[in-house]
Motif scaffolding. Structure first.
Motif, PDB file in Angstrom:
ATOM      1  N   MET A  36       0.837  -1.205   0.000  1.00 31.85           N
ATOM      2  CA  MET A  36       0.000   0.000   0.000  1.00 31.85           C
ATOM      3  C   MET A  36       0.874   1.258   0.000  1.00 31.85           C
ATOM      4  O   MET A  36       0.603   2.214  -0.736  1.00 31.85           O
ATOM      5  N   LEU A  37       1.932   1.236   0.800  1.00 30.50           N
ATOM      6  CA  LEU A  37       2.851   2.372   0.826  1.00 30.50           C
ATOM      7  C   LEU A  37       3.619   2.498  -0.486  1.00 30.50           C
ATOM      8  O   LEU A  37       3.892   3.604  -0.955  1.00 30.50           O
ATOM      9  N   GLU A  38       3.952   1.372  -1.097  1.00 29.45           N
ATOM     10  CA  GLU A  38       4.641   1.379  -2.391  1.00 29.45           C
ATOM     11  C   GLU A  38       3.776   2.019  -3.463  1.00 29.45           C
ATOM     12  O   GLU A  38       4.251   2.836  -4.263  1.00 29.45           O
ATOM     13  N   LEU A  39       2.494   1.657  -3.488  1.00 34.01           N
ATOM     14  CA  LEU A  39       1.584   2.236  -4.474  1.00 34.01           C
ATOM     15  C   LEU A  39       1.437   3.743  -4.258  1.00 34.01           C
ATOM     16  O   LEU A  39       1.475   4.525  -5.215  1.00 34.01           O
ATOM     17  N   ALA A  40       1.286   4.154  -3.004  1.00 32.06           N
ATOM     18  CA  ALA A  40       1.172   5.587  -2.707  1.00 32.06           C
ATOM     19  C   ALA A  40       2.438   6.321  -3.125  1.00 32.06           C
ATOM     20  O   ALA A  40       2.379   7.436  -3.663  1.00 32.06           O
ATOM     21  N   ASP A  41       3.590   5.686  -2.912  1.00 41.27           N
ATOM     22  CA  ASP A  41       4.875   6.292  -3.272  1.00 41.27           C
ATOM     23  C   ASP A  41       4.994   6.483  -4.784  1.00 41.27           C
ATOM     24  O   ASP A  41       5.652   7.410  -5.252  1.00 41.27           O
ATOM     25  N   LYS A  42       4.334   5.611  -5.565  1.00 46.99           N
ATOM     26  CA  LYS A  42       4.373   5.703  -7.028  1.00 46.99           C
ATOM     27  C   LYS A  42       3.306   6.645  -7.582  1.00 46.99           C
ATOM     28  O   LYS A  42       3.196   6.811  -8.794  1.00 46.99           O
ATOM     29  N   GLY A  43       2.504   7.220  -6.697  1.00 50.11           N
ATOM     30  CA  GLY A  43       1.471   8.133  -7.162  1.00 50.11           C
ATOM     31  C   GLY A  43       0.137   7.473  -7.399  1.00 50.11           C
ATOM     32  O   GLY A  43      -0.774   8.089  -7.957  1.00 50.11           O
ATOM     33  N   VAL A  44      -0.009   6.208  -6.992  1.00 50.86           N
ATOM     34  CA  VAL A  44      -1.295   5.506  -7.114  1.00 50.86           C
ATOM     35  C   VAL A  44      -2.057   5.756  -5.816  1.00 50.86           C
ATOM     36  O   VAL A  44      -1.837   5.093  -4.802  1.00 50.86           O
ATOM     37  N   SER A  45      -2.951   6.715  -5.835  1.00 48.72           N
ATOM     38  CA  SER A  45      -3.610   7.145  -4.598  1.00 48.72           C
ATOM     39  C   SER A  45      -4.941   6.446  -4.352  1.00 48.72           C
ATOM     40  O   SER A  45      -5.597   6.707  -3.340  1.00 48.72           O
ATOM     41  N   ASN A  46      -5.361   5.556  -5.247  1.00 50.80           N
ATOM     42  CA  ASN A  46      -6.594   4.797  -5.061  1.00 50.80           C
ATOM     43  C   ASN A  46      -6.227   3.311  -4.946  1.00 50.80           C
ATOM     44  O   ASN A  46      -5.572   2.764  -5.830  1.00 50.80           O
ATOM     45  N   ILE A  47      -6.641   2.675  -3.852  1.00 54.02           N
ATOM     46  CA  ILE A  47      -6.224   1.302  -3.578  1.00 54.02           C
ATOM     47  C   ILE A  47      -7.422   0.461  -3.161  1.00 54.02           C
ATOM     48  O   ILE A  47      -8.217   0.874  -2.310  1.00 54.02           O
ATOM     49  N   VAL A  48      -7.524  -0.725  -3.752  1.00 51.70           N
ATOM     50  CA  VAL A  48      -8.506  -1.720  -3.341  1.00 51.70           C
ATOM     51  C   VAL A  48      -7.776  -2.783  -2.534  1.00 51.70           C
ATOM     52  O   VAL A  48      -6.829  -3.395  -3.022  1.00 51.70           O
ATOM     53  N   CYS A  49      -8.211  -2.987  -1.303  1.00 51.97           N
ATOM     54  CA  CYS A  49      -7.624  -4.020  -0.448  1.00 51.97           C
ATOM     55  C   CYS A  49      -8.596  -5.197  -0.419  1.00 51.97           C
ATOM     56  O   CYS A  49      -9.675  -5.105   0.168  1.00 51.97           O
ATOM     57  N   THR A  50      -8.232  -6.286  -1.074  1.00 56.57           N
ATOM     58  CA  THR A  50      -9.110  -7.450  -1.180  1.00 56.57           C
ATOM     59  C   THR A  50      -9.024  -8.273   0.100  1.00 56.57           C
ATOM     60  O   THR A  50      -7.965  -8.751   0.473  1.00 56.57           O
ATOM     61  N   GLN A  51     -10.154  -8.440   0.756  1.00 58.07           N
ATOM     62  CA  GLN A  51     -10.208  -9.098   2.065  1.00 58.07           C
ATOM     63  C   GLN A  51     -10.985 -10.411   1.968  1.00 58.07           C
ATOM     64  O   GLN A  51     -12.213 -10.399   1.908  1.00 58.07           O
ATOM     65  N   PRO A  52     -10.321 -11.571   1.973  1.00 59.97           N
ATOM     66  CA  PRO A  52     -11.068 -12.834   1.963  1.00 59.97           C
ATOM     67  C   PRO A  52     -11.576 -13.193   3.345  1.00 59.97           C
ATOM     68  O   PRO A  52     -10.912 -12.935   4.355  1.00 59.97           O
ATOM     69  N   PHE A  53     -12.731 -13.808   3.379  1.00 57.80           N
ATOM     70  CA  PHE A  53     -13.279 -14.248   4.655  1.00 57.80           C
ATOM     71  C   PHE A  53     -12.335 -15.257   5.314  1.00 57.80           C
ATOM     72  O   PHE A  53     -11.777 -16.123   4.664  1.00 57.80           O
ATOM     73  N   GLY A  54     -12.150 -15.120   6.608  1.00 59.13           N
ATOM     74  CA  GLY A  54     -11.364 -16.089   7.363  1.00 59.13           C
ATOM     75  C   GLY A  54      -9.873 -15.843   7.347  1.00 59.13           C
ATOM     76  O   GLY A  54      -9.111 -16.656   7.861  1.00 59.13           O
ATOM     77  N   CYS A  55      -9.424 -14.719   6.763  1.00 54.11           N
ATOM     78  CA  CYS A  55      -7.986 -14.454   6.686  1.00 54.11           C
ATOM     79  C   CYS A  55      -7.626 -13.387   7.717  1.00 54.11           C
ATOM     80  O   CYS A  55      -7.630 -12.201   7.422  1.00 54.11           O
ATOM     81  N   LEU A  56      -7.320 -13.824   8.936  1.00 53.19           N
ATOM     82  CA  LEU A  56      -7.035 -12.888  10.015  1.00 53.19           C
ATOM     83  C   LEU A  56      -5.795 -12.033   9.743  1.00 53.19           C
ATOM     84  O   LEU A  56      -5.820 -10.812   9.965  1.00 53.19           O
ATOM     85  N   PRO A  57      -4.673 -12.623   9.249  1.00 52.06           N
ATOM     86  CA  PRO A  57      -3.499 -11.775   8.958  1.00 52.06           C
ATOM     87  C   PRO A  57      -3.814 -10.665   7.966  1.00 52.06           C
ATOM     88  O   PRO A  57      -3.311  -9.553   8.094  1.00 52.06           O
ATOM     89  N   ASN A  58      -4.665 -10.967   6.980  1.00 56.87           N
ATOM     90  CA  ASN A  58      -5.011  -9.960   5.980  1.00 56.87           C
ATOM     91  C   ASN A  58      -5.802  -8.813   6.592  1.00 56.87           C
ATOM     92  O   ASN A  58      -5.578  -7.650   6.262  1.00 56.87           O
ATOM     93  N   HIS A  59      -6.701  -9.131   7.493  1.00 56.14           N
ATOM     94  CA  HIS A  59      -7.502  -8.083   8.125  1.00 56.14           C
ATOM     95  C   HIS A  59      -6.645  -7.207   9.029  1.00 56.14           C
ATOM     96  O   HIS A  59      -6.894  -6.005   9.154  1.00 56.14           O
ATOM     97  N   ILE A  60      -5.622  -7.799   9.640  1.00 55.62           N
ATOM     98  CA  ILE A  60      -4.750  -7.020  10.529  1.00 55.62           C
ATOM     99  C   ILE A  60      -3.794  -6.153   9.723  1.00 55.62           C
ATOM    100  O   ILE A  60      -3.660  -4.948   9.972  1.00 55.62           O
ATOM    101  N   CYS A  61      -3.118  -6.763   8.742  1.00 52.51           N
ATOM    102  CA  CYS A  61      -2.072  -6.049   7.994  1.00 52.51           C
ATOM    103  C   CYS A  61      -2.625  -5.230   6.839  1.00 52.51           C
ATOM    104  O   CYS A  61      -1.919  -4.402   6.278  1.00 52.51           O
TER     105      CYS A  61
END
Length: 447
Positions: A344-369
């Motif tokens: 996410m920080l890499e995309l922002a650094d490249k000027g990509v200011s719109n980000i979709v974070c895909t969250q699968p059900f049951g993925c606790l590490p993904n929801h935290i990070c």
């Protein structure tokens, strides 16, 4: 039959000649090339490209609905194929790619075997493809030359995925970028079966760049949208309901970090284990060599793309590591771990200011990070526009697309010209594009 010593059905040497190995579909271009590489090594490999509601339904029939969504889809795709009548269950094997980490992805293989037993298919061998050596199968050996060719497949796949995403929104002939990528995928797959050299790989990079640069494209401005998240849902059209195509249809250019970064992340984490916890002492030289090897390959690709000058190159992994320092601990490495925040920080650094974070059900590490780190990321980049989209068997495509449309509408509103007295401050806040690696839309508009 289950091997009494190993506790699972072994893929034997005899099966290499008689069995077809089915591969789940996560990255179509990458896996097609890798499948051909395995085919040239003597294995019969077929990539599953089935889709539709029946895949999740098959998974839910044989896997508890509390299991993470990617597991439901992967297991469902396998069982759907075995029950389709297309394959002889006595002459089929399945393969799963595993990292050996703490994520439940390393336990998919046990969930899959349990599901196969319930479906009356417990005799079907399941091969674990892992550099961590989680399991061994006499009929499937990952040699160093074979692993190198597969890594070339990852590099080619990353390049083709990047170029398709940078050309597709601007093509004057709809489908031309995807068709060119398909042609190159077939060509590269054939070449990989021969004595592929790295010199040839780099020469192909230049030819591929030239071919995509020759595609007729319009000079328009598109909204840049980055995609991050759990690795399967981030990349797989089956897992994210064709997210990339939807964003393109809505007038956006999609930016997705490549698979090579995840490979580097996995190797780098073993170096971190030694630094943080004193683990992996015996393997440090091997991990350092692997890290330098992969980083060198990424640097070569970036250098060739920069010299070509037409398309935006990926970000060097060492720079990505630098971006995440102080935001999240490098010891957070379950699943995508700190890499998800770093992307996410890499995309922002490249000027990509719109980000979709895909969250699968049951993925606790993904929801935290992912979702859990949005506030710290926005604190560093106030201009950023992030939306978390949940993907699971009970989520409706309409709700997902409505949230995406709302994000895109917000992105378009931010781009709208403001009165002079109101525009100065926001423009200063959003001018964060890395001059050495401009956003891909700027590359296309410059030609």
């Amino acid at each position: 039959m289950v091997n009494s010593e190993k506790g699972y059905v072994v893929f034997t040497e005899a099966m290499k000649a008689t069995h077809t190995i089915l591969v789940p579909n996560m990255l179509p271009m990458h896996f097609k090339i890798i499948g051909k590489v395995l085919g040239q090594a003597g294995y019969k490999v077929e990539l599953l490209e089935t889709s539709g509601p029946r895949i999740a339904e098959a998974g839910l029939k044989y896997v508890h609905n509390d299991t993470c969504y990617p597991a439901i889809l992967v297991i469902g795709q396998f069982i759907d194929a075995l029950q389709s009548g297309k394959y002889d269950p006595d002459k089929v094997a399945l393969i799963l790619f595993q990292t050996g980490g703490g994520c439940r992805a390393s336990n998919y293989i046990h969930l899959l075997r349990k599901a196969l037993e319930k479906a009356g298919l417990g005799h079907v061998p399941v091969i674990s493809l892992s550099l961590a050596g989680l399991e061994t199968h006499p009929g499937f050996r990952l040699t160093v030359p074979l692993a190198m060719k597969m890594m070339y497949g990852v590099l080619y796949g990353d390049l083709l995925m990047t170029l398709v995403n940078q050309c597709k929104p601007y093509e004057l002939e709809p489908g031309s970028a995807q068709a060119l990528a398909a042609n190159w995928t077939e060509r590269l797959a054939r070449e990989m079966g021969e004595q592929a050299s790295y010199r040839q790989v780099k020469a192909n990079y230049r030819r591929i760049l030239d071919d995509f640069a020759a595609l007729p494209m319009e000079k328009t401005e598109k909204v840049l949208v980055g995609v991050v998240g759990e690795i399967f849902v981030k990349y797989s059209p089956l897992g994210n309901n064709n997210l990339e195509q939807f964003l393109v249809d809505e007038g956006a250019e999609v930016v997705i970090p490549g698979l090579l970064d995840f490979c580097l992340y996995c190797v780098y984490n073993n170096l971190l284990d030694h630094k943080l916890y004193g683990m992996q002492k015996r393997m440090q030289l091997a991990y350092r060599a692997a890290y330098r090897y992969l980083l060198g390959k990424e640097r070569d690709l970036i250098d060739i793309m920069v010299r070509h000058g037409r398309f935006a190159p990926p970000t060097l992994f060492t720079h990505t590591i630098g971006l995440v320092q102080g935001t999240i601990s490098m010891g957070v490495k379950m699943g995508e771990g700190w890499l998800l925040t770093a992307e996410m920080l890499e995309l922002a650094d490249k000027g990509v200011s719109n980000i979709v974070c895909t969250q699968p059900f049951g993925c606790l590490p993904n929801h935290i990070c992912g979702k859990g780190m949005m506030k710290p990321v926005k604190a560093q980049h106030p201009e950023i526009n992030i939306v978390a989209i949940d993907y699971d068997a009970g989520a409706t495509k309409v709700n997902q697309e409505n949230r995406l449309k709302l994000m895109l509408a917000n992105a378009q509103q931010r781009r709208a010209p403001l009165p002079v007295q109101e525009a100065a401050a926001p423009l200063q806040a959003t001018a964060r594009t890395d001059e050495s690696q401009p956003a891909s839309g700027e590359f296309l508009r410059a030609v």
